[in-house]
Design an enzyme around this catalytic site. Structure first.
Site, PDB file in Angstrom:
ATOM      1  N   ASN A 113     -15.712  16.500 -78.005  1.00  7.99           N
ATOM      2  CA  ASN A 113     -15.297  16.608 -76.753  1.00  7.99           C
ATOM      3  C   ASN A 113     -15.307  18.065 -76.168  1.00  7.99           C
ATOM      4  O   ASN A 113     -14.040  18.791 -76.382  1.00  7.99           O
ATOM      5  CB  ASN A 113     -14.090  15.533 -76.324  1.00  7.99           C
ATOM      6  N   ILE A 114     -16.064  18.735 -75.649  1.00  9.47           N
ATOM      7  CA  ILE A 114     -16.109  20.062 -75.406  1.00  9.47           C
ATOM      8  C   ILE A 114     -15.845  19.953 -73.698  1.00  9.47           C
ATOM      9  O   ILE A 114     -16.406  19.475 -73.007  1.00  9.47           O
ATOM     10  CB  ILE A 114     -17.490  20.865 -75.431  1.00  9.47           C
ATOM     11  N   CYS A 138     -13.623  32.470 -82.753  1.00 13.05           N
ATOM     12  CA  CYS A 138     -13.170  31.260 -82.690  1.00 13.05           C
ATOM     13  C   CYS A 138     -12.734  31.393 -84.252  1.00 13.05           C
ATOM     14  O   CYS A 138     -12.139  32.482 -84.760  1.00 13.05           O
ATOM     15  CB  CYS A 138     -13.951  30.093 -82.587  1.00 13.05           C
TER      16      CYS A 138
END
Length: 207
Positions: A113-114, A138
């Site tokens: 789920n980006i 990140c």
């Protein structure tokens, strides 16, 4: 500029900006070489230049601070929801670097789920040349960073095969079909005024 408190860094709030000012004391800059010693510059994991004034990497640690100083960064764009470590925060404070945090949770297929809107907001930070030089990172510099850079490449009119090749170069065996699908479907129509100062806008058009 206001000095962000430690509590400002938590919670993974989307699009939060923590601005930090250089320390007022006269202590040597972090990573400054000692007299008579040669300074060793160590880049973070998966470090690379994306475009003029834009860099990508995995999470930098104290061994990388001298290298980051050499880049003359104005901003760091952090794509994880976890609070920034105290040592990294002090490095930003000592060097007057702004921190933009976009808390994207780590996704694992098949339940990926980006958050598209978060990617859009992060792209706006990258596109603003007042934030350059900027480092995007990140944890490992693979998936979240790869998706953001891939969407930037779409804005720069790269073909999908070149976008995927670049993504796979960093993700390697951990490349995700869901990430590539996200980049393929990402709608760039809302970005109407791409800065002409972006070097790859023209040079990458024929890739």
């Amino acid at each position: 500029m206001r000095v962000g408190s430690r509590s400002d860094l938590g919670g993974g709030e989307r699009g939060s900006l923590i601005e930090v000012s250089p320390a007022d004391n006269n202590r040597p800059a972090m990573g400054e070489e000692r007299e008579g010693e040669e300074e060793l510059l160590v880049p973070p994991l998966n470090f690379a230049m994306v475009d003029n004034g834009i860099f990508r990497s995995g999470f930098p640690d104290s061994a990388n601070f001298s290298f980051l100083q050499s880049l003359g960064l104005r901003s760091i764009l952090y794509l994880c929801p976890e609070p920034y470590p105290e040592a990294n925060y002090e490095f930003l404070k000592d060097n007057g670097i702004r921190l933009f945090q976009f808390g994207i949770e780590m996704c694992k297929e098949p339940f990926a789920n980006i958050p598209e809107e978060t990617i859009r907001e992060a792209l706006k930070v990258i596109l603003d040349v007042k934030n350059h030089p900027v480092l995007v990172h990140c944890k490992r510099g693979k998936h979240r960073t790869g998706c953001l850079v891939g969407c930037l490449r779409k804005l720069q009119r790269w073909c999908l095969s070149s976008i995927f090749d670049e993504y796979q170069r960093y993700a390697a065996a951990k490349a995700r079909v869901s990430d590539q699908r996200f980049m393929e479907l990402f709608d760039i129509s809302s970005f109407k005024n791409l800065p002409l100062s972006f070097s790859s806008t023209r040079s990458s058009a024929n890739r």
